[in-house]
Design a protein around this motif. Sequence first.
Motif, PDB file in Angstrom:
ATOM      1  N   ARG A 522     -22.477   6.576 -21.228  1.00 47.53           N
ATOM      2  CA  ARG A 522     -22.351   7.527 -22.224  1.00 47.53           C
ATOM      3  C   ARG A 522     -23.629   8.068 -22.452  1.00 47.53           C
ATOM      4  O   ARG A 522     -24.216   9.144 -22.819  1.00 47.53           O
ATOM      5  N   THR A 523     -24.636   7.102 -22.735  1.00 43.93           N
ATOM      6  CA  THR A 523     -26.108   7.317 -22.983  1.00 43.93           C
ATOM      7  C   THR A 523     -26.745   8.200 -22.195  1.00 43.93           C
ATOM      8  O   THR A 523     -27.391   9.250 -22.493  1.00 43.93           O
ATOM      9  N   THR A 524     -26.795   7.712 -20.930  1.00 42.51           N
ATOM     10  CA  THR A 524     -27.492   8.519 -19.664  1.00 42.51           C
ATOM     11  C   THR A 524     -26.863   9.720 -19.633  1.00 42.51           C
ATOM     12  O   THR A 524     -27.776  11.000 -19.488  1.00 42.51           O
ATOM     13  N   THR A 542     -18.124  12.480 -13.303  1.00 39.88           N
ATOM     14  CA  THR A 542     -16.773  12.770 -13.435  1.00 39.88           C
ATOM     15  C   THR A 542     -16.346  12.602 -14.794  1.00 39.88           C
ATOM     16  O   THR A 542     -16.716  11.468 -15.380  1.00 39.88           O
ATOM     17  N   HIS A 543     -15.267  13.336 -15.270  1.00 40.74           N
ATOM     18  CA  HIS A 543     -14.847  13.074 -16.616  1.00 40.74           C
ATOM     19  C   HIS A 543     -13.388  12.730 -16.793  1.00 40.74           C
ATOM     20  O   HIS A 543     -12.672  12.866 -17.681  1.00 40.74           O
ATOM     21  N   GLU A 544     -12.934  12.277 -15.565  1.00 34.24           N
ATOM     22  CA  GLU A 544     -11.688  11.985 -15.290  1.00 34.24           C
ATOM     23  C   GLU A 544     -10.885  10.562 -15.994  1.00 34.24           C
ATOM     24  O   GLU A 544     -10.017  10.463 -16.113  1.00 34.24           O
ATOM     25  N   TYR A 545     -12.094  10.044 -16.326  1.00 31.79           N
ATOM     26  CA  TYR A 545     -11.728   8.586 -17.105  1.00 31.79           C
ATOM     27  C   TYR A 545     -12.100   8.801 -18.582  1.00 31.79           C
ATOM     28  O   TYR A 545     -12.509   9.787 -19.232  1.00 31.79           O
ATOM     29  N   GLU A 546     -12.082   7.693 -19.478  1.00 28.52           N
ATOM     30  CA  GLU A 546     -12.267   7.886 -20.715  1.00 28.52           C
ATOM     31  C   GLU A 546     -13.791   8.024 -21.094  1.00 28.52           C
ATOM     32  O   GLU A 546     -14.121   8.008 -22.479  1.00 28.52           O
TER      33      GLU A 546
END
Length: 634
Positions: A522-524, A542-546
Amino acid sequence: MSRTRLIVRNKRRLTFLTRRLYTLKEGLQWSGMEVIHDPVHGTIRLSRFEEALIQTPQFQRLRGIEQLAMAYFAYPGANHTRFEHSIGTMHMAGRIADQLGLSRDEKVLVRAGGLLHDLGHPAFSHAVESILRRNPIYQPVVQGRTFSNHEAFTQYMIEEILSEDENLLQRAPDSSRDYFTTLSHIAIGDPFGRPPYLAQIISGDIDADRIDFLMRDSYHTGVSLGLIDVNQILESLVLENGRVLLGGRDGYSEEMALVAAESMLTARAHHYSAIIHHPTTQAARAMLLYALEGTLERVRSKMEKEDKNDKNSVSTIVMDFFLRSTDADIFSFIRSHGGPTEQRLITRLKEGRICPLIMRFNYSRLHPQTRTALAIITENGRAKKIFEETLARRIHDLHGTPTLVDLDMASGLPKTIRVKINDEEGFFYDNSALANGLIRAISRQISLCVFTRDREKRPPVRDVLEEIKTLSIQLLRFIREETPIQLEALLLIFHTLNKLFSEETDSYISIPKIHNITWIYRTTHQLASIPQLKHLFNYNYTHEYEFPYSDELYKNIQTLVAVEMLNEDIRTIEHKNRWKQRYEYTLTPIGALYAEEIAPHYKKEIQIITEYLKQHKHAVIHDLIRMPKRRYQA
């Protein structure tokens, strides 16, 4: 019917069936081929479309390209080719498709994708492919598109050449250009708008390609890579929300799914150490690469002297290595155009007189800072070439020992495979302590070899280590000026956290231990949105996970752990009535020292990172680990 007539009739029938069978060593003798006898998978049946693909000149070229390039010098049985591996990959892709219950049309696509996945490999495979990264000026450019790896050539051959083959189009399920474009993307493991599972089957963490080459390489080299339970692996694959996962029906089958995947990871680790990093394999590869690069440089110099206007002429030659050449053609090219040194190296290779090893440096013989530098250098083709050539030249100048140097690090970490346990998804390495350990072991597989034709002139090991250290530091400066080093940028985040949260007394220091790897993702991701930092944290997420996930970022985290810049602890926590692994990270003393040394190169970036982390201090979940100051500073 008389006994004699029955025997004759059965004999004729047997002869007819035998003629329709095809073995990998006999060649395509019968246009009506329907069956292949493979030493690894047994009987493999082909469709008319697959027969037509195999009959193309582009696929037939793979007969002349060894699967393991120069490994046959170490393992005489390793004479199998990309041709048979591609057919085996097709077969495994079909089995996976059956297990997942894919439609007939999808199965046709993934089998064809498996068959063609190595179509763009050059002669001598990865050894020659590395020329593109080591010498960017040789990268071909066609219609504005730069070709920098074998996947690009695979796409080109399927989309531009096979799609125009009339015989192939007559047998293809769909003769449209769009169909071949889709096929090309599946072949290289890129979904390209298709469901991701089609590409995953060909190129994922547990895929048809990997299953076949581990089994086939083990069979032909005689190296036991451990038990790869294909049936158990296939039984463990499930399709959920358009992605291939590992799973099971109950607690026991879920556990066996993890065991099956662990067996593949164990085989992968052994594959590198036993085959790819065998000193004889590395020596032969270094000899070939030196001879080929020297020959290409002679050709380029000759063209410049003759005032050739076509600046892309050498690139055209290199393109032929990927589109038309076989291993034998590369030898012929060096024979025809190489100088005396290149000719001698090729003669030695042809006669099996491989340059002997005089010293080898692995993980345990290199300082963590040197490991870090070499990890960065191996990711930069030009820097890697400069390192190998300069180290060889310095050893020769200082000690009179003519040498060749080869540097290699393992790759292919499992990064994206997910498992489904108790109806909950998670990453494979989060659910298997063995997988986590094996990933670290693979990340630590480094092999730096020095070879010479004269064993008697052996330079002192201490002197060579000092040269490696000095040269690697110099090259890092060169890389920083040319391109951002993401590995160092990641380290700077932890360096800044230490500055923000550390507490010191006269005798003790308390340093932050960051909870959960997801905070790093999240930070990077947030830092990448800051224009001044985008070049340092520009990962593909990728944004397919939480949370935003990146393969390359995960690889960089594991590299920093492997080279001992970061310390990774595993804590077991309870979540939804189940105990799970959570990763926690601290900056090691060596990591802190390295970060201090590189900080002057990133003054502006560190200021921005510091401001961001100060503003989001409350979101940094951490503990403070207290220890004697002398221990941390040692």
